[in-house]
Design an enzyme around this catalytic site. Structure first.
Site, mmCIF file in Angstrom:
data_model
loop_
_atom_site.group_PDB
_atom_site.id
_atom_site.type_symbol
_atom_site.label_atom_id
_atom_site.label_comp_id
_atom_site.label_asym_id
_atom_site.label_seq_id
_atom_site.Cartn_x
_atom_site.Cartn_y
_atom_site.Cartn_z
ATOM 1 N N GLY A 46 87.302 9.744 50.907
ATOM 2 C CA GLY A 46 87.473 8.994 49.679
ATOM 3 C C GLY A 46 88.358 7.795 49.938
ATOM 4 C CD GLN A 51 93.327 4.649 49.693
ATOM 5 O OE1 GLN A 51 92.358 5.097 49.098
ATOM 6 N NE2 GLN A 51 93.922 5.274 50.704
ATOM 7 C CB CYS A 90 96.635 9.610 51.688
ATOM 8 S SG CYS A 90 96.301 8.079 50.789
ATOM 9 C CG LEU A 91 91.717 6.995 54.564
ATOM 10 C CD1 LEU A 91 90.508 6.183 54.099
ATOM 11 C CD2 LEU A 91 91.556 7.450 56.003
ATOM 12 C CG HIS A 132 93.682 11.712 46.972
ATOM 13 N ND1 HIS A 132 94.683 12.340 47.681
ATOM 14 C CD2 HIS A 132 93.628 10.440 47.459
ATOM 15 C CE1 HIS A 132 95.206 11.488 48.556
ATOM 16 N NE2 HIS A 132 94.578 10.325 48.433
ATOM 17 C CD GLU A 133 90.305 8.375 47.071
ATOM 18 O OE1 GLU A 133 90.875 7.267 46.967
ATOM 19 O OE2 GLU A 133 90.481 9.125 48.044
ATOM 20 C CG HIS A 136 94.807 6.003 45.879
ATOM 21 N ND1 HIS A 136 95.922 5.492 46.504
ATOM 22 C CD2 HIS A 136 94.306 6.943 46.721
ATOM 23 C CE1 HIS A 136 96.101 6.090 47.661
ATOM 24 N NE2 HIS A 136 95.136 6.983 47.820
#
Length: 170
Positions: A46, A51, A90-91, A132-133, A136
């Site tokens: 995701g 991001q 997380c990225l 999670h997204e 963000h």
């Protein structure tokens, strides 16, 4: 379509609520394509627009299990249920993993790239990725929800628990 640089914490764009998408045009389609390409290249499941430096309410989830790619434009959570604690990463936080409690079930309303509305229900890992997204997009970072930091060496233990039916950590 392009692979974009992933913004790492700390960066202001990651910590602020994103703007609603108003224009459903080629620019939005390119952003969605870039998000997916960047996510795949980074081996994520995701990714959200902030991001890659874009403060708009757009995110993508792709579990890579033959499921369709979930493109979320202006997503809104309309229902949640249950709860579970699982390990997340997380990225934007390379190398950080932690146990995070999230609802087991989620229902959202969102828009497609053409602006049409849809509703989606998800459970378990898919619900976790979606939430999670969406966090963000609201400027909420997963590190603020970590109950316990998990060292990558512990992943083998989680995998064994899953195989033995002792848990469902991913």
């Amino acid at each position: 379509m392009a692979i974009r640089e992933i913004i790492k914490h700390p960066a202001r764009v990651l910590e602020q609520p994103c703007d609603e998408v108003i224009h459903f045009d080629r620019k939005l389609a390119k952003l969605l394509d870039d998000l997916h390409d960047t996510m795949v290249a980074s081996e994520g499941i995701g990714i959200a627009a902030p991001q890659i430096g874009e403060s708009v309410r757009v995110a993508v989830v792709d579990l890579g299990e033959g499921d369709d790619i979930i493109e979320m434009v202006n997503p809104v959570v309309t229902a949640i249920g249950g709860k579970e604690i699982e390990v997340e990463g997380c990225l934007s936080f390379p190398g950080l993993y932690g146990e995070v409690e999230r609802p087991f079930f989620v229902r959202i309303e969102a828009q497609e790239r053409d602006g049409s509305l849809y509703e989606l229900e998800a459970e378990d890992y898919e619900a976790r990725a979606i939430l999670h997204e969406i966090d963000h997009l609201n400027g909420i970072l997963f590190d603020s929800k970590i109950i316990r930091v998990v060292d990558p060496s512990e992943f083998e233990e989680y995998d064994e628990q899953e195989v033995n039916g002792e848990g469902d950590a991913k």
